[in-house]
Design an enzyme around this catalytic site. Structure first.
Site, PDB file in Angstrom:
ATOM      1  N   ARG A  51      31.504  41.454 -11.737  1.00 27.33           N
ATOM      2  CA  ARG A  51      30.877  42.546 -10.966  1.00 27.33           C
ATOM      3  C   ARG A  51      31.130  43.902 -11.623  1.00 27.33           C
ATOM      4  O   ARG A  51      30.232  44.750 -11.631  1.00 27.33           O
ATOM      5  CB  ARG A  51      31.373  42.537  -9.533  1.00 27.33           C
ATOM      6  CG  ARG A  51      30.682  41.452  -8.731  1.00 27.33           C
ATOM      7  CD  ARG A  51      30.762  41.731  -7.257  1.00 27.33           C
ATOM      8  NE  ARG A  51      29.767  40.960  -6.553  1.00 27.33           N
ATOM      9  CZ  ARG A  51      30.020  40.201  -5.486  1.00 27.33           C
ATOM     10  NH1 ARG A  51      31.236  40.114  -5.011  1.00 27.33           N
ATOM     11  NH2 ARG A  51      29.045  39.550  -4.894  1.00 27.33           N
TER      12      ARG A  51
ATOM     13  N   LYS B  41      26.058  27.141   4.717  1.00 31.99           N
ATOM     14  CA  LYS B  41      25.717  27.903   5.927  1.00 31.99           C
ATOM     15  C   LYS B  41      24.231  27.858   6.257  1.00 31.99           C
ATOM     16  O   LYS B  41      23.466  28.734   5.867  1.00 31.99           O
ATOM     17  CB  LYS B  41      26.167  29.353   5.754  1.00 31.99           C
ATOM     18  CG  LYS B  41      27.667  29.451   5.508  1.00 31.99           C
ATOM     19  CD  LYS B  41      28.094  30.890   5.330  1.00 31.99           C
ATOM     20  CE  LYS B  41      29.320  31.017   4.467  1.00 31.99           C
ATOM     21  NZ  LYS B  41      29.061  31.405   3.079  1.00 31.99           N
TER      22      LYS B  41
ATOM     23  N   GLY C   9      27.468  33.939  -4.595  1.00 31.34           N
ATOM     24  CA  GLY C   9      28.762  33.892  -5.270  1.00 31.34           C
ATOM     25  C   GLY C   9      29.117  32.525  -5.820  1.00 31.34           C
ATOM     26  O   GLY C   9      29.520  32.389  -6.974  1.00 31.34           O
TER      27      GLY C   9
ATOM     28  N   GLY D 219      24.084  37.404  -0.484  1.00 32.91           N
ATOM     29  CA  GLY D 219      23.455  37.754   0.792  1.00 32.91           C
ATOM     30  C   GLY D 219      22.307  38.729   0.576  1.00 32.91           C
ATOM     31  O   GLY D 219      21.247  38.605   1.193  1.00 32.91           O
TER      32      GLY D 219
HETATM   33  P1  AMP Z   1      27.390  28.957   0.855  1.00 42.30           P
HETATM   34  O1  AMP Z   1      28.298  30.148   1.004  1.00 42.30           O
HETATM   35  O2  AMP Z   1      26.569  28.664   2.049  1.00 42.30           O
HETATM   36  O3  AMP Z   1      26.573  29.028  -0.423  1.00 42.30           O
HETATM   37  O4  AMP Z   1      28.365  27.700   0.715  1.00 42.30           O
HETATM   38  C1  AMP Z   1      29.148  27.472  -0.416  1.00 42.30           C
HETATM   39  C2  AMP Z   1      30.216  26.477  -0.073  1.00 42.30           C
HETATM   40  O5  AMP Z   1      29.622  25.275   0.358  1.00 42.30           O
HETATM   41  C3  AMP Z   1      31.089  26.125  -1.259  1.00 42.30           C
HETATM   42  O6  AMP Z   1      32.388  26.590  -1.015  1.00 42.30           O
HETATM   43  C4  AMP Z   1      31.050  24.606  -1.293  1.00 42.30           C
HETATM   44  O7  AMP Z   1      32.326  24.017  -1.475  1.00 42.30           O
HETATM   45  C5  AMP Z   1      30.527  24.245   0.073  1.00 42.30           C
HETATM   46  N1  AMP Z   1      29.858  22.942   0.086  1.00 42.30           N
HETATM   47  C6  AMP Z   1      28.749  22.605  -0.563  1.00 42.30           C
HETATM   48  N2  AMP Z   1      28.456  21.302  -0.321  1.00 42.30           N
HETATM   49  C7  AMP Z   1      29.427  20.816   0.484  1.00 42.30           C
HETATM   50  C8  AMP Z   1      29.665  19.559   1.092  1.00 42.30           C
HETATM   51  N3  AMP Z   1      28.860  18.524   0.867  1.00 42.30           N
HETATM   52  N4  AMP Z   1      30.729  19.458   1.900  1.00 42.30           N
HETATM   53  C9  AMP Z   1      31.552  20.496   2.113  1.00 42.30           C
HETATM   54  N5  AMP Z   1      31.382  21.713   1.577  1.00 42.30           N
HETATM   55  C10 AMP Z   1      30.324  21.876   0.765  1.00 42.30           C
END
Ligand code: AMP
Length: 392
Positions: A36, A199, A348, A371
């Site tokens: 960054r 999320k 990220g 975001g």
């Molecule tokens: P996001 O901030 O929504 O992009 O989520 C990212 C996070 O999702 C990362 O820390 C990943 O470890 C988690 N993640 C992705 N796939 C899985 C999964 N199948 N089970 C648990 N965590 C996950």
């Protein structure tokens, strides 16, 4: 009215107040990923090389919730900047008060980094008086904090009120907007988006918007389980809330063009961090959780991507931070990196996966704002960018 960028500014002899996104990860007081700050350097150098008398840098760091908390101090960033610029960077104890104004009157003071803006609750409240106090520091305001441009905070939003015709976007902000506009306004077809991560609720609006424009929408990572469940498949103990299943059901109904593509196999385990096992079926046993996409899903998604001319990727395909569940994310990284297409990665975790995979430099654009990039795709505008037009 279009916003103005820094190359339209006359910086000669001016005091320039510039907002960056120095929200870097720290470990034991050391920056563990400098990207960054590195991405801000071209704007910083541009300002210094184009005659600015003084440069006052400001940023937030983490979520100190309006209180002074030295775990979130920007001190390590000041040290890193001084090293990179090979010049003294004066670091203030506080963003306002504590003699900052006096400091700026000293002849020898050229580069100043203000302490974390979020040590003051007024920053996140978009407080007009706080913005006014900051605005006193500079004749010209530059916003290069794309990663914070979706926040209506004092240093990115209210502050523009005090810069009649002298508010500009920085070089990084310009790059980010150009790259996202390419995706939003005239994507070369086929356009494939890949959304992963965990999320669902945060990404739902972006998915709805993307469904209109994309040719295919690949959903992987923990995002996929609510969709699989909504289609009647078994997801075992995978991350999957009932609320997310309701959202996924709604999206699947809206997908009249059958654009959504989901994983057909998985890497599972009995618990998070347990021994990885392959699950060649789309259905996951009741006592197992899905932690990565399987090899058949990688082939299926790579096939879909093979003809793509525009690719947008946000969110990992699994819990890739653990190497046992990283193969799916890295395989997709490799596929995207080798395409003859405009490829944009944001978020990220996906950016960190792209960096770790060694293919980061093969993407057309790596967004510094997860975001912010999603919100820009959803709305085609961001408060921090809109605000730059206040005094145009
Ligand atoms: P996001 O901030 O929504 O992009 O989520 C990212 C996070 O999702 C990362 O820390 C990943 O470890 C988690 N993640 C992705 N796939 C899985 C999964 N199948 N089970 C648990 N965590 C996950």
């Amino acid at each position: 009215m279009a916003i103005k960028y820094i190359h339209q500014a006359d910086l000669d002899g001016k005091k320039v107040l510039a907002r960056f996104d120095f929200n870097v990860p720290l470990q034991d007081g050391k920056i563990i990923d400098t990207s960054r700050v590195d991405r801000a350097l071209p704007t910083i150098k541009y300002i210094l090389e184009n005659g600015a008398k003084k440069l006052i840098l400001m940023s937030h760091h983490g979520r100190p919730k309006g209180k002074v908390n030295m775990d979130y101090s920007l001190g390590p960033v000041a040290e890193y900047l001084a090293e990179k610029l090979n010049q003294e960077v004066i670091f203030t104890e506080s963003a306002i008060g504590c003699g900052v104004k006096e400091l700026l009157t000293l002849k020898d003071t050229r580069i100043v980094l203000l302490q974390n803006l979020r040590f003051h609750p007024e920053e996140e409240k978009n407080d007009m008086n706080f913005a006014k106090e900051l605005a006193v520091y500079g004749d010209i305001y530059v916003n290069d904090a794309f990663g914070a441009a979706h926040r209506k905070h004092a240093s990115v939003y209210a502050i523009n009120t005090f810069y009649n015709k002298e508010a500009y976007g920085g070089l990084l902000l310009e790059q980010e907007v150009l790259a996202l506009n390419k995706i939003l306004m005239s994507p070369k077809k086929p356009f494939v988006a890949i959304v992963g991560g965990a999320k669902v609720a945060d990404k739902i609006k972006t998915i709805e918007k993307l469904l209109i424009n994309v040719d295919k929408l690949i959903i992987g990572g923990a995002m996929a389980y609510p969709f699989l469940k909504a289609k009647g498949q078994r997801v075992g103990t995978s991350l999957c809330s009932e609320d997310d299943v309701i959202l996924a059901t709604k999206i699947l109904k809206a997908d009249r063009g059958n654009k959504i593509e989901l994983p057909c196999d998985h890497i599972v385990s009995e618990k998070f961090g347990g021994t990885p096992e392959s699950c060649s079926s789309v259905n996951i046993n009741d006592d197992k959780m899905g932690l990565d996409i399987g090899p058949s899903s990688v082939s299926k998604f790579s096939q879909i991507l093979s003809t793509a001319k525009t690719v947008l990727w946000n969110g990992p395909m699994g819990a890739f931070e653990n190497t046992d569940y990283a193969a799916g994310t890295y395989a997709l990284c490799e596929t995207i990196a080798n395409l003859d297409a405009f490829t944009l990665v944001g978020g990220g975790d996906s950016v960190s996966a792209a960096n770790k995979s060694g293919y980061a430099d093969k993407f057309s654009h790596i967004s510094t704002g997860g975001g912010a990039s999603l919100e820009y795709i959803e709305k085609g505008e961001l408060p921090g960018i809109q605000a730059l037009k206040f005094g145009v």
